[in-house]
Design an enzyme around this catalytic site. Structure first.
Site, PDB file in Angstrom:
ATOM      1  N   ASP A 273       0.858  -1.144  -0.050  1.00  0.00           N
ATOM      2  CA  ASP A 273       0.201   0.125  -0.047  1.00  0.00           C
ATOM      3  C   ASP A 273       0.788   1.353   0.165  1.00  0.00           C
ATOM      4  OD1 ASP A 273      -3.100   0.694   1.645  1.00  0.00           O
ATOM      5  OD2 ASP A 273      -2.139   2.006   0.178  1.00  0.00           O
TER       6      ASP A 273
HETATM    7  C1  GLC Z   1      -4.306   4.232  -0.059  1.00  0.00           C
HETATM    8  C2  GLC Z   1      -5.168   3.078  -0.049  1.00  0.00           C
HETATM    9  C3  GLC Z   1      -5.310   2.160  -1.172  1.00  0.00           C
HETATM   10  C4  GLC Z   1      -5.007   2.936  -2.392  1.00  0.00           C
HETATM   11  C5  GLC Z   1      -3.551   3.627  -2.459  1.00  0.00           C
HETATM   12  C6  GLC Z   1      -3.158   4.435  -3.620  1.00  0.00           C
HETATM   13  O1  GLC Z   1      -3.654   4.660   1.076  1.00  0.00           O
HETATM   14  O2  GLC Z   1      -4.955   2.433   1.238  1.00  0.00           O
HETATM   15  O3  GLC Z   1      -6.312   1.449  -1.059  1.00  0.00           O
HETATM   16  O4  GLC Z   1      -4.987   1.924  -3.393  1.00  0.00           O
HETATM   17  O5  GLC Z   1      -3.423   4.210  -1.211  1.00  0.00           O
HETATM   18  O6  GLC Z   1      -4.240   5.390  -3.674  1.00  0.00           O
END
Ligand code: GLC
Length: 733
Positions: A273
């Site tokens: 993430d």
């Molecule tokens: C965010 C989310 C994730 C997302 C990523 C990119 O913090 O937790 O679900 O795909 O970052 O935006």
């Protein structure tokens, strides 16, 4: 064609030699690039053999530190990795999310929340949902979708991202997600499944330490991922911010290597993430394949770790192999995207279908469906129903086609996500149904004014809304206005309107479960979730009976926050110290299994949903197949539409394992059946032990495997988890 291929390969070889190959990895002189008919593994292996170490490192981390305010990424979105033209490796463009193309990539179809897709219990409809996300991602030149949020909403019904999930049950969530992901990858876009694992609350998400035992984890959150991964061929998994049993998910050997890549033989790649990577060597060795969105750990630090042998060459080769293999498997090499307009008309129709199939009729004491011929005046109240319908916040936010009807600042928390109302007006759609009636809007900010309008109308429709977002959880299960500086007390509003008009209908625009303290005072309640790009039209179609609602709850509505496994949300002591979130409380018994185990009566049970007609399920016949290679059972029954209008019923099959397993009954199969008035149909639901959902098995912690316990199995059949009859039993030796 073959001759041309050989000539091209030869030219490619000469070009490579001319470029001097590379210094650190001498280019093997012999192998020609494999033909495009070769397997993704063979094609990926060839490229890995041609790459320098620097080129390999380039592919295993995000290519740009994000400047969210500027969205400076080449095609917008959330991430980007530059390709390697020398080897014909294309760029990778990443964008969210689970409910449509997000991150301000561009105007896109705002699908209803994915929990609405789950509420349809219709895998074909779910495939269309994924088709929209895949096609619109591709139209924008995005080739990796960061969607597939399959965290179990039942662990925390106040969870801020429940709108992006597929509910509380691992089998329903897994199968619906798999339908989405398979359809996305059908558009030559790498799909993703997230947040692996146990990211079941947003409060303190980057330091929350999920405590769970092996068996419970396998039978709940991990089962949803297992089904999603195995049934869809999804090529990327996003590991989550939180810790699991003391180790961050993105460097968790058990999750990434033992379970995902070992037991499930996942061939794709694990990305972190965003800023969820916490080390170089540990993370690489534990199975992380790509750091997102920057290169803090997997940039020069990783290059150095490989050069010094802290990370074996074979590990970085495997990382790169998995990424390239995914690109070959999904068709990114062979079907490069050309940026083009999205098909907004087709996709909006699918958004409307999903909402019409996923809205759930929770109560109806006769006010619905509204009679077009008899109604002269309608009060439409609250939640900006004059201009639009609510959508969920955070990275999943879609900028709707036509632009938002309204945006309302950035509630804190989370402080960065914007409140956005999709441009589909319930008021206009309702007015269009009854052009001669007087349809009047009241914004609901003054309960007595709203009640006065209701008193002078034939029917009052109150739109009640609950905004939620990534990076926050809801303060309670009550509708809580977190948007306006002077919050509107929606519970008081509903009570005031209901006191003024016995034909009060409430429409819910929310992301998951809420308590409804005014339920006894109103005539009807329709759960519309976040209704999406054509939400107003879909809601009006249902209110007037042009569509007969057929959705079933994918998440339990508890009677009280006190019935939750964790009535008080676990909160972090500060922003850095890990804190425990104890999931051993509900263990594998998430959602309805919790309320069954505890003997608690929910406000509305999992699988519940009314219709404008009635159905009868009769004459269940159970046939067990006890031979080892086809172990399972079939339950056949007669399903009749006993009412006066066409509709669809979701017949649900639950299974009680032998008492020795100590497990509550579980959903193992279902069938959604459309029937005309009076029509009767024989239906068969097949349940196969070898299915990815392991319907007959429990996870044995000694064997570390799914086993079927000996004893008596009880098969239940009905149209909700709390409205079942016993279809029969069978014995396993
Ligand atoms: C965010 C989310 C994730 C997302 C990523 C990119 O913090 O937790 O679900 O795909 O970052 O935006």
């Amino acid at each position: 064609m073959r001759t041309l291929g050989l000539a091209l390969s030869l030219a490619f070889m000469l070009a490579t030699v001319a470029c001097g190959g590379n210094s650190t990895n001498p280019t093997p002189s012999s192998p020609l690039p494999p033909p495009s008919t070769a397997t993704p593994d063979v094609r990926a292996d060839y490229l890995v053999s041609q790459m320098t170490l620097a080129e390999k490192v380039q592919l295993v981390h995000g290519g740009a530190a994000l400047d969210w305010t500027q969205h400076t990424l080449p095609r917008g979105g959330a991430g980007w990795i530059p390709g390697i033209p020398r080897l014909g490796i294309p760029d990778l463009y990443f964008s969210d999310g689970s409910v449509g193309v997000g991150n301000s990539v561009g105007p896109a179809t705002a699908l209803p929340s994915s929990v609405a897709s789950a509420a349809s219990w219709d895998l074909n409809e779910a495939a269309k949902y994924g088709q929209v996300i895949g096609a619109e991602s591709r139209a924008y030149g995005i080739n990796v979708n960061l969607g597939g949020n399959v965290n179990l909403a039942g662990r925390e019904p106040r969870g801020g991202r429940n709108f992006e999930t597929k509910g509380e049950d691992p089998i329903l969530a897994g199968k619906i997600t798999a339908a989405h992901l398979k359809a996305i990858q059908g558009q030559f876009v790498i799909a993703g499944i997230k947040h692996f694992g146990f990211n079941d609350q947003e409060t303190g998400r980057t330091t929350a330490n999920a405590l769970i035992d092996e068996r419970s984890g396998r039978e709940s959150d991990l089962l949803a991922f297992e089904i999603g991964v195995k049934d869809s061929g999804v090529q990327s998994v996003m590991c989550s911010y939180n810790l699991v049993n003391g180790t961050y998910a993105c460097e968790n050997q058990y999750l990434l290597n033992t379970v995902l890549k070992g037991d499930w033989a996942f061939p794709g790649f694990v990305m972190s993430d965003w800023d969820a990577t916490h080390s170089t060597v540990n993370a690489a060795q534990a199975g992380l394949d790509q750091e997102q969105p920057e290169n803090i750990y997997f940039g020069s630090n990783l290059l150095q770790a490989v050069q010094t042998g802290q990370v074996p060459q074979t590990r970085i080769d495997d990382m790169v192999h998995r990424i390239l293999r995914a690109m070959f498997a999904v068709g990114i090499f062979d079907h490069p995207a050309t940026v083009q307009p999205i098909d907004a008309v087709t996709d909006a129709a699918i958004a409307q279908e999903t909402e019409e199939q996923g809205a759930v009729l929770l109560k109806n004491s006769g006010s619905l469906p509204l009679d077009k011929t008899a109604i002269a005046s309608i009060a439409v109240i609250g939640s900006h129903a004059d201009v639009g319908v609510l959508s969920g916040g955070g990275s999943a936010q879609v900028n709707p086609v036509g632009g938002p009807a309204l945006t309302e600042g950035r509630p804190c928390p989370p402080c960065w996500a914007q409140v956005m109302w999709d441009p589909s007006s319930p008021l206009q759609a309702i007015q269009a149904k009854v052009p001669l009636a007087s349809v009047t809007f009241n914004d609901g900010s003054n309960a007595s004014a709203a009640a006065a309008l209701a008193a002078s109308s034939n029917v009052a429709i109150v739109f009640v809304s609950q905004w939620e977002s990534e990076a926050m959880d809801l303060p309670s299960l009550n509708f809580t206005d977190v948007i306006h500086p002077t919050p509107i007390n929606q519970d008081a509003l509903v009570n005031a309107v209901a006191a003024a008009n016995p034909h009060t209908v409430v429409v819910l625009e929310n992301g998951g479960a809420n308590v409804l303290p005014w339920l006894a005072n109103v005539n009807a309640v329709l759960e519309a979730w976040y209704p999406g790009q054509r939400g107003g039209d879909a809601i009006a179609n249902i209110l007037f009976g042009d569509v007969n609602p057929s959705g079933k709850l994918p998440i339990t509505f508890p009677a009280s926050v006190n019935d939750l496994p964790r009535p008080v949300l676990a909160t972090p002591p500060n922003s850095t110290t890990p804190f425990n979130v104890d999931y051993t409380t509900d263990a594998a018994n998430v959602g309805y299994k919790w309320y069954d185990t505890k003997g608690l009566t929910p406000l509305f049970p999992f699988g519940f949903g009314l219709s404008y007609t009635t159905f009868a399920i009769t004459n269940p016949q159970l046939t067990a197949n006890l031979s080892a290679n086809s172990l399972g059972f079939q339950v056949s029954f007669s399903l009749q539409n006993t009412g006066a209008r066409a509709g669809s019923e979701v017949a649900q099959v639950y299974l009680g394992l032998p008492a020795s397993t100590g497990e509550p009954k579980r959903l193992v199969g279902w069938q959604k059946v459309p029937l005309s008035a009076g029509q009767q149909q024989s239906v068969t639901v097949n349940v196969v032990a070898a299915d990815s959902s392991h319907p007959l098995s429990y996870w044995d912690v000694n064997a570390h495997a799914w086993l079927a316990a000996p004893g008596t199995y009880t098969v239940y059949l009905g149209n909700s988890s709390r409205n079942l009859t016993t279809a029969g039993t069978f014995q396993l030796p």
